[in-house]
Design a protein around this motif. Structure first.
Motif, PDB file in Angstrom:
ATOM      1  N   ALA A  28       0.811  -1.218   0.000  1.00 37.13           N
ATOM      2  CA  ALA A  28       0.000   0.000   0.000  1.00 37.13           C
ATOM      3  C   ALA A  28       0.840   1.262   0.000  1.00 37.13           C
ATOM      4  N   GLY A  29       2.169   1.129   0.165  1.00 38.57           N
ATOM      5  CA  GLY A  29       3.026   2.302   0.096  1.00 38.57           C
ATOM      6  C   GLY A  29       3.656   2.708   1.412  1.00 38.57           C
ATOM      7  N   LEU A  30       3.421   1.963   2.482  1.00 35.92           N
ATOM      8  CA  LEU A  30       4.016   2.299   3.779  1.00 35.92           C
ATOM      9  C   LEU A  30       5.318   1.527   3.927  1.00 35.92           C
ATOM     10  N   ALA A  31       6.371   2.209   4.381  1.00 33.16           N
ATOM     11  CA  ALA A  31       7.680   1.591   4.482  1.00 33.16           C
ATOM     12  C   ALA A  31       7.749   0.727   5.737  1.00 33.16           C
ATOM     13  N   ALA A  32       7.301  -0.509   5.628  1.00 31.13           N
ATOM     14  CA  ALA A  32       7.342  -1.461   6.738  1.00 31.13           C
ATOM     15  C   ALA A  32       8.395  -2.500   6.424  1.00 31.13           C
ATOM     16  N   ARG A  66       5.626   7.720  10.667  1.00 31.41           N
ATOM     17  CA  ARG A  66       5.455   9.085  10.164  1.00 31.41           C
ATOM     18  C   ARG A  66       3.976   9.442  10.145  1.00 31.41           C
ATOM     19  N   GLN A  67       3.694  10.731  10.302  1.00 31.86           N
ATOM     20  CA  GLN A  67       2.320  11.213  10.278  1.00 31.86           C
ATOM     21  C   GLN A  67       1.611  10.921   8.957  1.00 31.86           C
ATOM     22  N   PRO A  68       2.266  11.119   7.783  1.00 40.70           N
ATOM     23  CA  PRO A  68       1.537  10.850   6.524  1.00 40.70           C
ATOM     24  C   PRO A  68       1.158   9.382   6.337  1.00 40.70           C
ATOM     25  N   ASP A  69       1.792   8.465   7.093  1.00 46.29           N
ATOM     26  CA  ASP A  69       1.489   7.046   6.915  1.00 46.29           C
ATOM     27  C   ASP A  69       0.244   6.601   7.651  1.00 46.29           C
ATOM     28  N   LEU A  70      -0.373   7.489   8.447  1.00 45.31           N
ATOM     29  CA  LEU A  70      -1.546   7.076   9.216  1.00 45.31           C
ATOM     30  C   LEU A  70      -2.725   6.716   8.312  1.00 45.31           C
ATOM     31  N   ALA A  71      -2.902   7.502   7.263  1.00 48.00           N
ATOM     32  CA  ALA A  71      -4.032   7.217   6.368  1.00 48.00           C
ATOM     33  C   ALA A  71      -3.853   5.866   5.677  1.00 48.00           C
ATOM     34  N   VAL A  72      -2.619   5.569   5.287  1.00 45.65           N
ATOM     35  CA  VAL A  72      -2.366   4.271   4.653  1.00 45.65           C
ATOM     36  C   VAL A  72      -2.603   3.136   5.630  1.00 45.65           C
ATOM     37  N   THR A  93     -13.406  10.786  10.554  1.00 40.12           N
ATOM     38  CA  THR A  93     -14.611  11.520  10.911  1.00 40.12           C
ATOM     39  C   THR A  93     -14.352  13.008  11.038  1.00 40.12           C
ATOM     40  N   GLU A  94     -13.082  13.393  11.096  1.00 39.24           N
ATOM     41  CA  GLU A  94     -12.726  14.796  11.182  1.00 39.24           C
ATOM     42  C   GLU A  94     -11.933  15.202   9.966  1.00 39.24           C
ATOM     43  N   PRO A  95     -11.977  16.462   9.597  1.00 36.79           N
ATOM     44  CA  PRO A  95     -11.141  16.928   8.482  1.00 36.79           C
ATOM     45  C   PRO A  95      -9.683  16.721   8.813  1.00 36.79           C
ATOM     46  N   PRO A  96      -8.828  16.546   7.790  1.00 38.61           N
ATOM     47  CA  PRO A  96      -7.401  16.318   8.039  1.00 38.61           C
ATOM     48  C   PRO A  96      -6.750  17.401   8.853  1.00 38.61           C
ATOM     49  N   GLY A  97      -7.204  18.634   8.714  1.00 36.32           N
ATOM     50  CA  GLY A  97      -6.563  19.714   9.449  1.00 36.32           C
ATOM     51  C   GLY A  97      -6.862  19.693  10.931  1.00 36.32           C
ATOM     52  N   ASN A  98      -8.055  19.152  11.357  1.00 38.03           N
ATOM     53  CA  ASN A  98      -8.454  19.139  12.758  1.00 38.03           C
ATOM     54  C   ASN A  98      -8.299  17.769  13.389  1.00 38.03           C
ATOM     55  N   ARG A  99      -7.532  16.913  12.809  1.00 34.55           N
ATOM     56  CA  ARG A  99      -7.418  15.543  13.261  1.00 34.55           C
ATOM     57  C   ARG A  99      -6.553  15.462  14.511  1.00 34.55           C
ATOM     58  N   ARG A 100      -7.061  14.709  15.531  1.00 40.46           N
ATOM     59  CA  ARG A 100      -6.298  14.492  16.749  1.00 40.46           C
ATOM     60  C   ARG A 100      -6.089  12.990  16.885  1.00 40.46           C
ATOM     61  N   ASP A 101      -4.857  12.576  16.701  1.00 40.90           N
ATOM     62  CA  ASP A 101      -4.562  11.153  16.685  1.00 40.90           C
ATOM     63  C   ASP A 101      -4.322  10.585  18.077  1.00 40.90           C
ATOM     64  N   ASP A 102      -4.263  11.464  19.089  1.00 39.14           N
ATOM     65  CA  ASP A 102      -4.041  10.950  20.434  1.00 39.14           C
ATOM     66  C   ASP A 102      -5.353  10.723  21.174  1.00 39.14           C
ATOM     67  N   VAL A 103      -6.489  10.858  20.495  1.00 40.65           N
ATOM     68  CA  VAL A 103      -7.796  10.668  21.108  1.00 40.65           C
ATOM     69  C   VAL A 103      -8.552   9.633  20.306  1.00 40.65           C
ATOM     70  N   HIS A 104      -9.179   8.715  20.982  1.00 38.48           N
ATOM     71  CA  HIS A 104     -10.024   7.745  20.314  1.00 38.48           C
ATOM     72  C   HIS A 104     -11.248   7.491  21.181  1.00 38.48           C
ATOM     73  N   VAL A 105     -12.304   7.078  20.560  1.00 39.50           N
ATOM     74  CA  VAL A 105     -13.562   6.839  21.251  1.00 39.50           C
ATOM     75  C   VAL A 105     -13.738   5.346  21.413  1.00 39.50           C
TER      76      VAL A 105
END
Length: 395
Positions: A28-32, A66-72, A93-105
């Motif tokens: 998928a393009g992530l360097a694993a 890396r942050q850009p790899d989260l979507a992948v 569920t949030e726009p990319p600009g307002n995304r908080r990756d340290d919070v989950h429901v």
């Protein structure tokens, strides 16, 4: 008594799952790489995977750097775990600009349902027979057992389809993993050499008051034996043309050979056959030959090769001519051309698809004229014959 905590990976080989999941991330393009795969194996071993959320964070912490790899990662995770309840995380569920990756429901999982692998490739007990997943550009070729592949190799070329010829061509390429070398006139420094490297020894002796304390030795450099292949693509060789192209590609990619096709004219196929994809290489080589399935002029094409700037590649080379011997040129001209080729080449091998027939004798005038200048004439009606010819050349 409380019910036991459900286990997500019950009945699953976690190490195999980690390798497969890392492979999906790479596709998928992530360097694993190996580091991420090792971290993932360790995380699955020490973490308590009692909920989908725990699985998500264990996989994400081990593989995402890396942050850009989260979507992948999210896309691959959702594709792999479609058979478990969806995670109501804030990703997507949030726009990319307002995304908080340290919070989950956190949400409740379907604890009554335990995943059993579902026939996925990392399951401990996979389905015995599964549909082969092939590339998107065409139908896939299922893998055959060695016995089935050997049975196909005994069948004539005209009884094989394109997929079977491609499979046997790959097996033929494996026969060329070890190719003989020749001694060159150049030398290299080597402690096991028998020849004294005088210049290097004198240069070192300047450090020891011109006393040759350290003796430098050298030995000849060995290069792979040069190979030149010429394949007949006339009308009489129509059934064998595709298989012989795979033979030429095997020599071109492994032994760095020069490949030519001839009918009424001579066509160099080396650049086309050096393509990485076998299908693309054969397609380009077929398109490059514009006079295929026509007449045959063996003597004229051999003379053209000898007189061209590619004629120097014949010096000390192993020359392989694949043809049935039908020629419209006079036999005398072919004999004279073969004599020139004999003086320049190291060995000449002639592959004739009719040589394996019972009671075969070279009655064709052109074949009878060329045979005295050949070191050997071998049958080449099946892939088994071609593999035997390759083993004969490696001696």
């Amino acid at each position: 008594m409380d019910n036991p905590v459900p286990v997500i990976f019950r009945g699953v080989d976690r190490a195999a799952f980690a390798v497969s999941f890392a492979g999906k991330l790479r596709n998928a393009g992530l360097a694993a790489g190996l580091t991420e795969t090792g971290d993932l194996v360790g995380a699955l071993e020490v973490c308590t995977l009692d909920s989908p959320e725990a699985v998500y964070w264990a996989l994400r912490v081990a593989t995402v750097r890396r942050q850009p790899d989260l979507a992948v990662f999210d896309r691959v995770f959702a594709a792999v775990f479609t058979d478990v309840p969806q995670l109501a995380l804030n990703r997507g569920t949030e726009p990319p600009g307002n995304r908080r990756d340290d919070v989950h429901v956190p949400v409740k999982a379907d604890t009554e349902r335990a995943a059993d692998g579902g026939g996925l490739p990392w399951a401990t007990l996979p389905t015995p027979v599964a549909a082969a997943v092939g590339p998107a550009e065409g139908p896939s070729v299922p893998l055959l057992r060695p016995s089935a592949l050997a049975a196909l190799a005994e069948r004539p070329f005209e009884d094989l389809d394109a997929a079977q010829i491609e499979q046997l061509g790959a097996a033929l390429r494996d026969e060329l993993t070890r190719w003989p070398t020749r001694r060159t006139r150049r030398h290299e420094t080597n402690s096991a050499g028998r020849r004294l490297a005088l210049r290097a020894t004198v240069a070192l002796s300047r450090r020891t008051a011109w006393e040759p304390v350290e003796i430098v030795r050298q030995r000849p450099i060995r290069r792979p034996r040069r190979v030149v292949l010429l394949c007949d693509v006339s009308a009489s060789m129509q059934a064998q043309a595709a298989a012989y192209l795979h033979l030429m590609r095997a020599f071109t990619t492994v032994a760095d050979a020069e490949a030519f096709a001839f009918a009424t004219g001579l066509t160099r196929l080396t650049p086309a056959l050096r393509q990485t994809s076998p299908r693309q290489a054969i397609t380009q080589a077929t398109a490059a030959v514009t006079d295929r399935f026509g007449g045959t002029r063996i003597a004229a094409n051999l003379s053209t090769l000898l007189d061209s700037h590619h004629g120097n590649t014949l010096r000390g080379a192993l020359v392989i001519v694949a043809s049935d011997g039908w020629d419209t040129d006079p036999p005398e001209r072919l004999a004279a051309t073969m004599a020139r080729l004999r003086r320049r080449a190291y060995r000449i091998l002639w592959l004739n698809p009719r040589a394996g027939a019972p009671g075969f004798t070279p009655r064709v005038a052109a074949m009878a004229a060329a045979l005295p200048f050949c070191d050997a004439m071998l049958p080449a009606a099946t892939f088994a014959d071609l593999a035997a010819a390759v083993r004969h050349l490696r001696k």
